[in-house]
Design a protein around this motif. Structure first.
Motif, PDB file in Angstrom:
ATOM      1  N   UNK A  44       0.836  -1.206   0.000  1.00  0.00           N
ATOM      2  CA  UNK A  44       0.000   0.000   0.000  1.00  0.00           C
ATOM      3  C   UNK A  44       0.868   1.252   0.000  1.00  0.00           C
ATOM      4  N   UNK A  45       1.972   1.213   0.738  1.00  0.00           N
ATOM      5  CA  UNK A  45       2.895   2.353   0.763  1.00  0.00           C
ATOM      6  C   UNK A  45       3.416   2.650  -0.641  1.00  0.00           C
ATOM      7  N   UNK A  46       3.812   1.591  -1.359  1.00  0.00           N
ATOM      8  CA  UNK A  46       4.321   1.815  -2.720  1.00  0.00           C
ATOM      9  C   UNK A  46       3.224   2.354  -3.629  1.00  0.00           C
ATOM     10  N   UNK A  47       2.005   1.855  -3.444  1.00  0.00           N
ATOM     11  CA  UNK A  47       0.893   2.396  -4.230  1.00  0.00           C
ATOM     12  C   UNK A  47       0.687   3.875  -3.915  1.00  0.00           C
ATOM     13  N   UNK A  48       0.716   4.225  -2.637  1.00  0.00           N
ATOM     14  CA  UNK A  48       0.499   5.616  -2.241  1.00  0.00           C
ATOM     15  C   UNK A  48       1.577   6.548  -2.797  1.00  0.00           C
ATOM     16  N   UNK A  49       2.781   5.979  -3.015  1.00  0.00           N
ATOM     17  CA  UNK A  49       3.865   6.799  -3.560  1.00  0.00           C
ATOM     18  C   UNK A  49       3.839   6.887  -5.085  1.00  0.00           C
ATOM     19  N   UNK A  50       2.883   6.182  -5.695  1.00  0.00           N
ATOM     20  CA  UNK A  50       2.706   6.345  -7.133  1.00  0.00           C
ATOM     21  C   UNK A  50       2.972   5.130  -7.995  1.00  0.00           C
ATOM     22  N   UNK A  51       3.330   3.998  -7.390  1.00  0.00           N
ATOM     23  CA  UNK A  51       3.576   2.800  -8.194  1.00  0.00           C
ATOM     24  C   UNK A  51       2.305   2.409  -8.950  1.00  0.00           C
ATOM     25  N   UNK A  52       2.490   1.939 -10.173  1.00  0.00           N
ATOM     26  CA  UNK A  52       1.355   1.519 -10.998  1.00  0.00           C
ATOM     27  C   UNK A  52       1.139   0.012 -10.965  1.00  0.00           C
ATOM     28  N   UNK A  71      -1.369 -14.185   2.799  1.00  0.00           N
ATOM     29  CA  UNK A  71      -0.743 -12.866   2.698  1.00  0.00           C
ATOM     30  C   UNK A  71      -0.985 -12.252   1.325  1.00  0.00           C
ATOM     31  N   UNK A  72      -0.933 -13.074   0.293  1.00  0.00           N
ATOM     32  CA  UNK A  72      -1.194 -12.599  -1.068  1.00  0.00           C
ATOM     33  C   UNK A  72      -2.612 -12.043  -1.154  1.00  0.00           C
ATOM     34  N   UNK A  73      -3.557 -12.746  -0.546  1.00  0.00           N
ATOM     35  CA  UNK A  73      -4.949 -12.279  -0.552  1.00  0.00           C
ATOM     36  C   UNK A  73      -5.084 -10.941   0.183  1.00  0.00           C
ATOM     37  N   UNK A  74      -4.325 -10.773   1.259  1.00  0.00           N
ATOM     38  CA  UNK A  74      -4.353  -9.495   1.990  1.00  0.00           C
ATOM     39  C   UNK A  74      -3.835  -8.356   1.117  1.00  0.00           C
ATOM     40  N   UNK A  75      -2.784  -8.626   0.359  1.00  0.00           N
ATOM     41  CA  UNK A  75      -2.237  -7.593  -0.534  1.00  0.00           C
ATOM     42  C   UNK A  75      -3.273  -7.225  -1.592  1.00  0.00           C
ATOM     43  N   UNK A  76      -3.912  -8.229  -2.184  1.00  0.00           N
ATOM     44  CA  UNK A  76      -4.932  -7.966  -3.199  1.00  0.00           C
ATOM     45  C   UNK A  76      -6.076  -7.122  -2.643  1.00  0.00           C
ATOM     46  N   UNK A  77      -6.404  -7.361  -1.384  1.00  0.00           N
ATOM     47  CA  UNK A  77      -7.496  -6.606  -0.743  1.00  0.00           C
ATOM     48  C   UNK A  77      -7.067  -5.182  -0.416  1.00  0.00           C
ATOM     49  N   UNK A  78      -5.789  -5.003  -0.099  1.00  0.00           N
ATOM     50  CA  UNK A  78      -5.287  -3.716   0.388  1.00  0.00           C
ATOM     51  C   UNK A  78      -5.043  -2.705  -0.732  1.00  0.00           C
ATOM     52  N   UNK A  79      -4.583  -3.174  -1.885  1.00  0.00           N
ATOM     53  CA  UNK A  79      -4.190  -2.235  -2.943  1.00  0.00           C
ATOM     54  C   UNK A  79      -5.181  -2.260  -4.108  1.00  0.00           C
ATOM     55  N   UNK A  80      -5.172  -1.190  -4.859  1.00  0.00           N
ATOM     56  CA  UNK A  80      -6.087  -1.050  -5.996  1.00  0.00           C
ATOM     57  C   UNK A  80      -5.367  -1.122  -7.334  1.00  0.00           C
TER      58      UNK A  80
END
Length: 245
Positions: A44-52, A71-80
């Motif tokens: 999520x941090x990387x997404x917030x900093x602009x990662x695509x 953990x993979x499922x948590x990442x999928x849920x956390x980021x867009x």
């Protein structure tokens, strides 16, 4: 997410081991230099900093000890943003399970080498853009099974076969420099780019913004950055400015 002609995608790495975000040296267990709880928060941090796009590797899966599916499922849920995922995908059934979770792109290494027909089937069933073959190189030879076993072929010897089998892209990791923060040689990337007509993503040894500028000259369509981000050698926001130039 499709690769774009006009820019090289920068892909922050989130490597998972025992449910934590880690960075290993040359993929060797026991060399953890970074250990962070809650990999989904890191993504999520990387997404917030602009990662695509986020590059996620299940290290336990790659080493055939267990998987980090929860953990993979948590990442999928956390980021867009899209997730490309590799590590431990040793069967068609598991690959299908992951693709049905809305993983954008699946990275297949060992299974691609040992059972090339699986690439054809998955690309036909899910679309070639969602299937990436991983060609990891150590001492100029392809390595498999978590980089523990070497085959007597170079990445350029077999890259065309996977393009013809239906892979939509190739991930090339230079294991010799992975995690060492010591720079890299661009020639293997250039050779691989010239061997196929599908996008190449490069990983290994990217340490500075100068390294990023250097890799843009090779024709690769994406670059994975891991240790350099976690050890503050590269600031993602600064790196992303280079992405669109």
């Amino acid at each position: 997410m499709s690769f774009k002609e006009e820019k090289m995608l920068i892909m922050p790495a989130v490597d998972i081991k025992n449910g934590k975000c880690v960075q290993l040296v040359q993929g060797k267990p026991g060399t953890e230099q970074v250990i962070i709880d809650n990999p989904e928060k890191v993504a999520k941090k990387w997404e917030d900093e602009g990662a695509e796009i986020i590059h996620v590797i299940d290290l336990d899966g790659a080493l055939e000890t267990k998987d980090n599916l929860n953990t993979i499922k948590k990442i999928l849920k956390e980021v867009n943003i899209p997730i490309q995922l590799g590590g431990g995908i040793r069967s068609i059934e598991y690959a299908e399970k992951l693709l049905n979770l809305d993983i954008e792109r699946l990275i297949i290494g060992t299974m691609a080498i040992e059972k090339p027909n699986t690439i054809k089937k998955l690309s036909e069933d899910f679309g070639s853009e969602r299937i990436m073959v991983s060609l990891d190189s150590k001492d100029s030879k392809v390595v498999i099974k978590g980089w523990k076993e070497k085959i007597d072929k170079k990445a350029t010897d077999i890259s065309r076969e996977f393009q013809e089998a239906g892979a939509g892209s190739i991930l090339f990791t230079n294991v010799d420099v992975e995690g060492l923060l010591s720079g890299f040689d661009i020639q293997p990337a250039i050779d691989l780019v010239n061997s196929v007509d599908i996008p190449i993503v490069y990983s290994g040894g990217i340490t500075t913004l100068e390294d990023l500028k250097k890799i843009t000259t090779t024709g690769v369509k994406g670059v994975v950055i891991g240790s350099a981000l976690y050890k503050n050698k590269i600031n993602l926001i600064d790196a992303l400015k280079l992405q669109s130039k």
